[in-house]
Design an enzyme around this catalytic site. Structure first.
Site, mmCIF file in Angstrom:
data_model
loop_
_atom_site.group_PDB
_atom_site.id
_atom_site.type_symbol
_atom_site.label_atom_id
_atom_site.label_comp_id
_atom_site.label_asym_id
_atom_site.label_seq_id
_atom_site.Cartn_x
_atom_site.Cartn_y
_atom_site.Cartn_z
ATOM 1 N N TYR A 165 0.851 -1.192 0.000
ATOM 2 C CA TYR A 165 0.000 0.000 0.000
ATOM 3 C C TYR A 165 0.893 1.249 0.000
ATOM 4 O O TYR A 165 1.730 1.417 0.893
ATOM 5 C CB TYR A 165 -0.869 -0.056 1.256
ATOM 6 C CG TYR A 165 -1.512 1.226 1.726
ATOM 7 C CD1 TYR A 165 -1.339 1.656 3.035
ATOM 8 C CD2 TYR A 165 -2.311 1.999 0.882
ATOM 9 C CE1 TYR A 165 -1.937 2.818 3.496
ATOM 10 C CE2 TYR A 165 -2.912 3.163 1.334
ATOM 11 C CZ TYR A 165 -2.722 3.568 2.645
ATOM 12 O OH TYR A 165 -3.310 4.718 3.109
ATOM 13 N N ASP A 250 -1.574 -6.215 9.415
ATOM 14 C CA ASP A 250 -2.642 -5.242 9.179
ATOM 15 C C ASP A 250 -3.789 -5.990 8.510
ATOM 16 O O ASP A 250 -3.711 -6.344 7.337
ATOM 17 C CB ASP A 250 -2.096 -4.111 8.291
ATOM 18 C CG ASP A 250 -3.151 -3.052 7.995
ATOM 19 O OD1 ASP A 250 -4.364 -3.314 8.207
ATOM 20 O OD2 ASP A 250 -2.787 -1.965 7.539
ATOM 21 N N ILE A 252 -6.949 -5.108 7.954
ATOM 22 C CA ILE A 252 -8.004 -4.134 7.721
ATOM 23 C C ILE A 252 -9.061 -4.617 6.719
ATOM 24 O O ILE A 252 -10.184 -4.127 6.712
ATOM 25 C CB ILE A 252 -7.365 -2.799 7.274
ATOM 26 C CG1 ILE A 252 -8.306 -1.639 7.481
ATOM 27 C CG2 ILE A 252 -6.879 -2.874 5.875
ATOM 28 C CD1 ILE A 252 -7.694 -0.314 7.045
ATOM 29 N N LYS A 290 -12.792 -0.081 6.023
ATOM 30 C CA LYS A 290 -12.969 -0.860 4.796
ATOM 31 C C LYS A 290 -14.117 -1.848 4.903
ATOM 32 O O LYS A 290 -15.029 -1.855 4.100
ATOM 33 C CB LYS A 290 -11.673 -1.615 4.454
ATOM 34 C CG LYS A 290 -10.444 -0.738 4.472
ATOM 35 C CD LYS A 290 -10.487 0.358 3.413
ATOM 36 C CE LYS A 290 -9.231 1.218 3.470
ATOM 37 N NZ LYS A 290 -9.243 2.310 2.504
#
Lengths: 452, 490
Positions: A165, A250, A252, A290
């Protein structure tokens, strides 16, 4: 790297001091990365945004990973199910007093319990979460930065698998002074992390005299849109144990995995381990931006198996607290197991269908994507269209897609991908109609190319 | 600070050089040991639990090292030895309640106001739902509150804040919304500003006594130092240019680079309002040294005295000064009593600082539903005017009662005109006029009188015996109770 702003002569000052006051390195550095193509595309969109009715030839935003497919479910809940309760919490209007004064960095117990329960549900009950290990932050961006401050000193490094990302360059490095050393992954094995790649990255850091403090992964991966295999997670944890470093996962997008059974959280692996010295190096980042489509609410969390990290993160979270009002609003919704179970199930289903639509549509145009099973985007391979398989070649193609097709997609180089020609394409932040229009533009483009 | 404190005896000129420096030193260190002994013992870091994991991969037994956190994280989790935090923790163990726990510890250590909750509550019950749920079209559209909005706040929000700030400062200065960045509270506002103005290892000059929280807010992650500029009761603790000069020169000799001056106005913990002249002098000094000025104006509306509040923004507009070195911090936590909402402001005349701060807002942004509440609240001019009038009147009344109560006991307070507290001179109650004596009194106040007041030591005050007492969360009937309890120590 950014140098302090050099002293300029100012014509405004009419006294004997011609110096302009200095700013810090942090203030003048460009680590915020907003000059990269990832963000340049957003600017183009802002200047000419697509609108179904008013601007059908505008730029379609496919570079922003937002989830709008399940808004109706949230809307219905917030409006009808329990609007008063949402505003005030269970006490009704008298709850205002506590709301207004509450700024305890522990966070509301009811909200933490709700988050823990929600995270457990996403993992199908395969892992348990202790509400007292949950530290709240104003978004996952803040959570990742906060963890970096805690786990690494300036000039230390975190190993991060590529492609990653683009925001990490800023979130993990800017104020913290920590470096990112990439773990190179490639398409030969669907970009999965290999033990060799890990060792190689670690060695690269050592050779440059950089101390490695941890590995940070996203699972499911952004930008790949695929879950990390269980075996890979076990290898990762083993690597971290051997090097005595941290592991940050992570997660998410964990609620955006199309088939729940295909996701293994690092929490499941740790669940079966009693050895504290192994567990306490594992930390999970999560957020409601998200999965729940609520990025505006700014709700993120650090979940750590390390008592010291939990205590430290809590105190440091003073710089990034979630407002008590927001906690109240969401606590009842997230604890409503009937609602969350339904939401998670329907959300997964809709994302899966979107994914299939876009992948099928691209296939018809002769474009292949990486086999994905999660997230709000697909990882598209346009390598065969590049004149030169270089960074410039890729950026040229990206520019053509932005200017001619008016589609903003994210080039792999902004994600530090070592292979050229890959692009991340988001599909969940638009209506189905808009997605069809985007696919149509791609078809037409490919048709035109074939004719030459 | 630990170096300066033992030398107080020397400065006070009591007991001669030897006694004056040695005895306070020894007592100070013994007291520190005593306070250390009250902390829970740290867990043994070398002990490893027995392994019983299933996987062979992880059955390493005693050969695994314990993974470490960064060196900057180490001091953060330690129990604090500051009386400011110790006092707050003690109240939690036995909090006073008018009905259910009349013997509990009364909290005077937290600068919070509940004086106008009735007004806020009424506004919220009438407006909260609409402010969050309604859109221009009239129907609820979740995308209004769910989606990403610019981290620094849309213009509408900044305009609302700009108008509000101007209003509470008497309309004498206007704030340009494009110079403004909205943060998730006053704490991140000061930290982000520190990150933008100073490098790791640089320093800010800060007049003493100062808000204990600055130690964390500035030092935790930025690595910026705080250099105290000592102020005295003879000046009513107002900073002087000579003190600033002295501190600046000493810093330079030590090799410290001073990047700016940080101060609060109305000041915390003293509560005095800086005069236009003092603000002018500070800015002139900063101009000469080419450093920044940060004015923390978080108590701007909590003014109750006769002295008018003047914002540094107003002084900055005077032509001789390069405005780009002036920055202001504000938040709704004190004036509007809503710390839980998390909303603060960085206001800077320096375009690059505003731009950098904007980008840093992704780490500390105000939740969108809360923004909508705030736009609605801050734009409701009729309510804000009503609130401001009531707020100031009620603080004034409470202040008068509290100070009068102390006066009856022969305990004076510093002259103050703002803030949610008063700065109380309890030196007459000290067994010894020293930091040790002050900390003993702090302990006695907690255990015997069962009152938590913040001792001057925690605020780096150079004169012993001063305590900050916050009175804006008290009901009128609490005040005689407090005075009776203090009387026991007289």
């Amino acid at each position: 790297m950014g140098l302090p702003l050099m002293i300029e002569r100012s014509s405004n000052n009419n006294n004997n001091n011609n110096n302009v006051v200095e700013l810090s390195r942090v203030a003048v550095s460009d680590t915020h990365g907003e000059d990269s193509p990832y963000f340049a595309g957003w600017k183009a969109y802002d200047e000419n945004p697509y609108d179904e009715t008013h601007n059908p030839s505008g730029v379609i935003q496919m570079g922003l990973a937002e989830n709008q497919v399940s808004f109706d479910l949230l809307e219905t809940y917030l409006e009808k199910k329990n609007p008063e309760g949402s505003m005030w919490g269970s006490k009704g209007a008298p709850g205002f007093r506590e709301n207004a004064l509450f700024q305890d960095y522990h966070g509301l117990k009811t909200f933490r319990q709700a988050m823990a329960s929600f995270m457990e549900q996403i993992r199908g009950g395969k892992a348990r979460f202790d509400p007292d290990r949950i530290v709240l932050t104003a978004g996952a961006t803040a959570a990742n930065e906060l963890l970096t401050f805690i786990l690494a000193d300036p000039n230390d490094a975190l190993l991060v698998p590529t492609p990653y990302y683009p925001g990490f360059d800023r979130d993990l490095r800017w104020r913290t002074g920590v470096k990112i050393v990439p773990i190179h992954c490639d398409s030969s094995n669907n970009f999965q992390i290999t033990p060799e790649a890990l060792e190689s990255a670690y060695q690269t850091a050592r050779d440059a005299n950089i101390r490695v403090r941890g590995v940070l992964i996203t699972n499911p991966s952004n930008p790949l849109g695929a879950t990390v295999q269980k075996k890979v997670l076990e290898d990762l944890l083993d690597f971290c144990v051997r090097k005595n470093i941290h592991l940050v996962s992570d997660e998410i997008y964990s609620g955006s995995v199309f088939h729940a059974s295909e996701f293994t959280s690092v929490a499941e692996i740790v669940e079966n381990i009693d050895d504290v010295s192994v567990k306490e190096r594992v930390h999970i980042v999560y957020s409601l931006s998200k999965d729940l489509g609520l990025p505006g609410f700014r709700v993120g969390t650090i979940y750590s198996y390390n008592d010291n990290v939990v205590r430290t993160a809590r105190r440091m979270s003073s710089f990034t607290l979630v407002s008590s009002q927001t906690q109240h609003m969401l606590a009842s919704m997230l604890s409503d197991v009937e609602f969350t179970e339904k939401y998670i199930r329907i959300n997964r289903e809709r994302l899966r269908r979107r994914y299939e639509t876009i992948v099928e549509g691209l296939k018809k145009a002769g474009i292949e994507c990486l086999k994905g099973n999660a997230g709000l985007f697909c990882w598209m391979n346009l390598g065969f269209l590049l004149e030169k398989k270089t960074k410039d070649g890729e950026l040229q193609l990206w520019d053509v897609i932005l200017k001619e097709l008016k589609l903003n997609i994210s080039p792999g180089t902004s994600c530090h991908c070592s292979e050229f020609g890959w692009f991340r394409v988001c599909f969940a932040n638009m209506s189905e109609n808009t997605l069809e229009i985007a696919l149509k533009r791609i078809h037409e483009f490919m048709d035109r190319r074939r004719k030459f | 600070m630990r170096l300066i404190v033992p030398l107080r005896g020397v400065i006070q000129g009591r007991g001669g050089l030897f006694v004056g420096s040695l005895i306070p030193c020894c007592l100070f260190y013994f007291l520190q040991l005593y306070l250390k002994g009250r902390r829970p013992p740290p867990s043994d870091p070398t002990e490893l639990p027995r392994t019983s994991s299933r996987s062979n991969l992880f059955s390493r037994g005693n050969s695994i090292g314990r993974v470490r956190v960064s060196s900057r994280a180490l001091p953060v989790a330690k129990p604090s030895d500051s009386p400011y935090y110790i006092g707050l923790e003690r109240v939690k163990t036995d909090p006073y309640d008018r009905i259910t726990n009349t013997d509990g510890i009364i909290q005077l250590g937290l600068a919070e106001s509940t004086l106008c909750f009735d007004l806020l509550q009424r506004w919220m019950s009438e407006n909260l739902m609409d402010s969050i749920m309604q859109s221009d079209a009239g129907e609820f559209d979740i995308s209004n509150i769910a989606m990403y909005k610019p981290f620094e706040g849309l213009l509408e929000l900044r305009v609302a804040f700009a108008d509000f700030m101007s209003r509470i400062m008497g309309g004498k200065v206007s704030f340009d919304p494009s110079n403004m960045v909205i943060t998730a509270g006053g704490t991140p506002a000061i930290e982000v500003l520190a990150f933008c103005l100073a490098d790791h290892g640089n320093a800010f000059l800060i007049p003493t006594p100062y808000y204990p929280g600055f130690e964390r807010d500035i030092k935790f992650r930025t690595g910026v130092e705080l250099i105290p500029v000592h102020c005295r009761s003879s000046d009513n603790f107002t900073v002087t240019v000579s003190a600033l000069e002295q501190a600046f020169n000493q810093a330079r000799k030590r090799g410290s680079k001073v990047s700016g001056i940080l101060f609060s106005n109305p000041s915390n913990p003293v509560g005095n309002i800086l005069s236009r002249e003092t603000l002018h002098d500070i800015l002139k000094f900063a101009q000469e040294k080419n450093i920044h000025v940060i004015s923390d104006e978080i108590f701007a509306d909590s003014v109750y005295g006769d002295k008018e509040f003047v914002s540094m923004a107003e002084v900055a507009y005077s032509e001789e000064f390069d405005k780009s070195r002036v920055h202001i911090i504000y938040a709704l936590s004190k004036d509007l009593s809503i710390p839980g909402f998390r909303a603060g402001v960085i206001y800077s005349f320096h375009e690059d600082v505003v731009n950098a701060a904007k980008k840093l807002m992704r780490f500390t942004s105000v939740s969108v539903p809360v923004r909508r509440i705030l736009i609605s609240l801050l734009s409701d001019v009729r309510f804000i005017e009503e609130y401001m009038t009531a707020h100031r009147q009620r603080i004034r009344d409470k202040h008068i009662r509290f100070v009068e109560g102390l006066k009856q006991l022969g305990i004076p307070c510093a002259v103050s005109g703002g803030g949610l507290y008063c700065w109380v001179d309890m030196s007459s109650l000290l067994t010894s006029y020293s930091e040790k004596g002050e900390l003993e009194l702090f302990e006695k106040l907690l255990t015997v009188a069962k009152i938590n007041a913040t001792p001057g030591t925690a605020c780096y005050c150079i004169e012993p015996g001063w305590f900050r007492c916050c009175f804006t969360a008290l009901a009128d009937e609490d005040i005689p109770v407090i005075m009776d309890r203090i009387r026991q120590l007289c």
